[in-house]
Write a protein that holds these residues in place. Sequence first.
Motif, PDB file in Angstrom:
ATOM      1  N   PHE A 255       0.806  -1.220   0.000  1.00 53.67           N
ATOM      2  CA  PHE A 255       0.000   0.000   0.000  1.00 53.67           C
ATOM      3  C   PHE A 255       0.840   1.272   0.000  1.00 53.67           C
ATOM      4  CE2 PHE A 255       0.273  -1.527   4.428  1.00 53.67           C
ATOM      5  CZ  PHE A 255       0.837  -0.422   5.050  1.00 53.67           C
ATOM      6  N   ARG A 256       2.157   1.119  -0.129  1.00 54.31           N
ATOM      7  CA  ARG A 256       3.033   2.290  -0.171  1.00 54.31           C
ATOM      8  C   ARG A 256       3.718   2.407  -1.521  1.00 54.31           C
ATOM      9  NH1 ARG A 256       6.648   1.713   5.179  1.00 54.31           N
ATOM     10  NH2 ARG A 256       6.478  -0.513   4.717  1.00 54.31           N
ATOM     11  N   ARG A 257       3.668   3.599  -2.093  1.00 55.99           N
ATOM     12  CA  ARG A 257       4.259   3.871  -3.404  1.00 55.99           C
ATOM     13  C   ARG A 257       5.361   4.902  -3.230  1.00 55.99           C
ATOM     14  NH1 ARG A 257       0.004   6.612  -6.661  1.00 55.99           N
ATOM     15  NH2 ARG A 257       0.839   8.443  -5.599  1.00 55.99           N
ATOM     16  N   LEU A 258       6.477   4.693  -3.907  1.00 52.11           N
ATOM     17  CA  LEU A 258       7.591   5.628  -3.819  1.00 52.11           C
ATOM     18  C   LEU A 258       7.355   6.797  -4.784  1.00 52.11           C
ATOM     19  CD1 LEU A 258      10.265   6.107  -2.379  1.00 52.11           C
ATOM     20  CD2 LEU A 258      11.410   4.854  -4.209  1.00 52.11           C
ATOM     21  N   ASP A 259       7.279   7.991  -4.217  1.00 52.22           N
ATOM     22  CA  ASP A 259       7.036   9.200  -5.013  1.00 52.22           C
ATOM     23  C   ASP A 259       8.200  10.174  -4.855  1.00 52.22           C
ATOM     24  OD1 ASP A 259       4.532   8.401  -5.940  1.00 52.22           O
ATOM     25  OD2 ASP A 259       3.506   9.199  -4.167  1.00 52.22           O
ATOM     26  N   GLY A 260       8.322  11.055  -5.833  1.00 57.77           N
ATOM     27  CA  GLY A 260       9.358  12.084  -5.768  1.00 57.77           C
ATOM     28  C   GLY A 260      10.580  11.692  -6.568  1.00 57.77           C
ATOM     29  N   ASP A 261      11.692  12.402  -6.323  1.00 62.89           N
ATOM     30  CA  ASP A 261      12.938  12.031  -6.989  1.00 62.89           C
ATOM     31  C   ASP A 261      13.900  11.471  -5.950  1.00 62.89           C
ATOM     32  OD1 ASP A 261      14.253  14.213  -5.700  1.00 62.89           O
ATOM     33  OD2 ASP A 261      13.454  15.539  -7.246  1.00 62.89           O
ATOM     34  N   THR A 262      15.049  11.025  -6.409  1.00 60.64           N
ATOM     35  CA  THR A 262      15.942  10.268  -5.530  1.00 60.64           C
ATOM     36  C   THR A 262      16.394  11.044  -4.298  1.00 60.64           C
ATOM     37  OG1 THR A 262      17.678  10.896  -7.082  1.00 60.64           O
ATOM     38  CG2 THR A 262      16.871   8.642  -7.190  1.00 60.64           C
ATOM     39  N   ASP A 263      16.539  12.343  -4.426  1.00 61.68           N
ATOM     40  CA  ASP A 263      17.020  13.120  -3.282  1.00 61.68           C
ATOM     41  C   ASP A 263      15.899  13.507  -2.322  1.00 61.68           C
ATOM     42  OD1 ASP A 263      19.663  13.043  -4.063  1.00 61.68           O
ATOM     43  OD2 ASP A 263      19.397  14.738  -5.425  1.00 61.68           O
TER      44      ASP A 263
ATOM     45  N   ALA B 275      20.740  -2.442  -1.720  1.00 64.80           N
ATOM     46  CA  ALA B 275      20.443  -1.009  -1.631  1.00 64.80           C
ATOM     47  C   ALA B 275      20.915  -0.273  -2.879  1.00 64.80           C
ATOM     48  CB  ALA B 275      21.104  -0.415  -0.379  1.00 64.80           C
ATOM     49  N   GLU B 276      22.079  -0.662  -3.385  1.00 64.79           N
ATOM     50  CA  GLU B 276      22.628   0.016  -4.554  1.00 64.79           C
ATOM     51  C   GLU B 276      21.739  -0.189  -5.777  1.00 64.79           C
ATOM     52  OE1 GLU B 276      26.526  -1.349  -5.601  1.00 64.79           O
ATOM     53  OE2 GLU B 276      26.777   0.140  -7.208  1.00 64.79           O
ATOM     54  N   SER B 277      21.294  -1.413  -5.989  1.00 62.77           N
ATOM     55  CA  SER B 277      20.460  -1.678  -7.168  1.00 62.77           C
ATOM     56  C   SER B 277      19.098  -1.002  -7.047  1.00 62.77           C
ATOM     57  CB  SER B 277      20.319  -3.182  -7.402  1.00 62.77           C
ATOM     58  OG  SER B 277      19.598  -3.796  -6.363  1.00 62.77           O
ATOM     59  N   LEU B 278      18.578  -0.938  -5.837  1.00 62.76           N
ATOM     60  CA  LEU B 278      17.296  -0.259  -5.630  1.00 62.76           C
ATOM     61  C   LEU B 278      17.427   1.240  -5.911  1.00 62.76           C
ATOM     62  CD1 LEU B 278      14.390   0.031  -4.704  1.00 62.76           C
ATOM     63  CD2 LEU B 278      15.168  -0.104  -2.327  1.00 62.76           C
TER      64      LEU B 278
ATOM     65  N   ARG C 169       7.414   1.776 -13.863  1.00 65.82           N
ATOM     66  CA  ARG C 169       6.345   2.777 -13.779  1.00 65.82           C
ATOM     67  C   ARG C 169       6.048   3.134 -12.324  1.00 65.82           C
ATOM     68  NH1 ARG C 169       2.746   1.623 -18.196  1.00 65.82           N
ATOM     69  NH2 ARG C 169       3.954   1.810 -20.120  1.00 65.82           N
ATOM     70  N   GLU C 170       6.233   2.168 -11.445  1.00 64.06           N
ATOM     71  CA  GLU C 170       5.836   2.380 -10.051  1.00 64.06           C
ATOM     72  C   GLU C 170       6.632   1.427  -9.166  1.00 64.06           C
ATOM     73  OE1 GLU C 170       1.499   3.264  -9.519  1.00 64.06           O
ATOM     74  OE2 GLU C 170       1.611   1.590  -8.109  1.00 64.06           O
ATOM     75  N   LEU C 171       7.006   1.927  -8.000  1.00 66.61           N
ATOM     76  CA  LEU C 171       7.758   1.129  -7.028  1.00 66.61           C
ATOM     77  C   LEU C 171       6.948   1.085  -5.728  1.00 66.61           C
ATOM     78  CD1 LEU C 171      11.575   1.938  -6.936  1.00 66.61           C
ATOM     79  CD2 LEU C 171      10.515  -0.137  -6.073  1.00 66.61           C
TER      80      LEU C 171
ATOM     81  N   LEU D 244       7.667  -4.251  -4.863  1.00 66.26           N
ATOM     82  CA  LEU D 244       6.862  -4.537  -6.046  1.00 66.26           C
ATOM     83  C   LEU D 244       7.160  -3.473  -7.093  1.00 66.26           C
ATOM     84  CD1 LEU D 244       4.557  -5.754  -7.721  1.00 66.26           C
ATOM     85  CD2 LEU D 244       2.934  -4.510  -6.273  1.00 66.26           C
ATOM     86  N   LEU D 245       7.587  -3.931  -8.261  1.00 68.98           N
ATOM     87  CA  LEU D 245       7.849  -3.020  -9.373  1.00 68.98           C
ATOM     88  C   LEU D 245       6.772  -3.224 -10.421  1.00 68.98           C
ATOM     89  CD1 LEU D 245      10.697  -3.695  -8.056  1.00 68.98           C
ATOM     90  CD2 LEU D 245      11.669  -3.137 -10.278  1.00 68.98           C
ATOM     91  N   LYS D 246       6.087  -2.158 -10.762  1.00 68.53           N
ATOM     92  CA  LYS D 246       5.162  -2.243 -11.890  1.00 68.53           C
ATOM     93  C   LYS D 246       5.920  -1.733 -13.099  1.00 68.53           C
ATOM     94  CE  LYS D 246       1.005  -2.163  -9.173  1.00 68.53           C
ATOM     95  NZ  LYS D 246      -0.437  -1.841  -9.136  1.00 68.53           N
ATOM     96  N   VAL D 247       6.038  -2.592 -14.095  1.00 69.04           N
ATOM     97  CA  VAL D 247       6.960  -2.311 -15.197  1.00 69.04           C
ATOM     98  C   VAL D 247       6.301  -2.440 -16.564  1.00 69.04           C
ATOM     99  CG1 VAL D 247       8.867  -3.237 -13.806  1.00 69.04           C
ATOM    100  CG2 VAL D 247       7.765  -4.704 -15.515  1.00 69.04           C
TER     101      VAL D 247
END
Lengths: 134, 134
Positions: free
Chosen positions: A107-115, B39-42, B75-77, B87-90
């Motif tokens: 239920f959690r989605r990663l948003d934003g940019d890497t920093d 961690a690096e690959s993520l 598309r989504e992580l 979970l990667l939506k690709v």
Amino acid sequence: MTEKSSWLAAVTFDDQGLIPAIAQDADTGTILMVAWMNAESLAETFATGRAVYWSRSRQRLWRKGEESGHVQQVRELRLDCDGDVLLLKVKQEGGIACHTGRESCFFRRLDGDTDNAVWTITDPVLKDPDLIYQ
Amino acid sequence: MTEKSSWLAAVTFDDQGLIPAIAQDADTGTILMVAWMNAESLAETFATGRAVYWSRSRQRLWRKGEESGHVQQVRELRLDCDGDVLLLKVKQEGGIACHTGRESCFFRRLDGDTDNAVWTITDPVLKDPDLIYQ
């Protein structure tokens, strides 16, 4: 189950005797959760048609729904090319797989940019966990 | 990426520094494969928008598609409730995720009853692996 269960021999368990199992909603394709199975839980799952996992925290068989009532009826069992991941296509009783009271654990989605990224909670709680586990 | 990447701190890696990652077709919902990330690959996956895994057999970063061309555009992580599965939506370039030349690695279905079950191959090979990895 006998020692001759060749279908079970095709499954590769890790050094702790476990294999990850993905539960996917058979109708919608939503990925509900990932848990672990040992040989015994896998055999019981196939025999009964209900998802049975191995609880690593409690170190015992975990018959999904035994407390919550949120049983998973297994429609299909799949194995990946390396034989080290299982996929269960299920009907999720109650529409809730996650212990937080949500349909899915993801239920959690990663948003934003890497920093400047954040995990955004995107899915609603469908039922208060206190009411599920009482 | 800095030490302050709090989004990365929410991810629970196992004692080998790895976390399983499911790749799901963003459009169809088909589960394509499961691989591992460190961690690096993520971080590279999120930064580049292309799936990068950690190859346990080769003990190095595995930029999916580096040999096959079958890149996964992310598309989504997503992260699960325990923070220990991704979970990667690709979008799967070439429509083939599996090294066997199939769309999905989960091409075997368990059929029959417990005493007489077999893993049935249900999915076609879309491209000869010898032509993929040449």
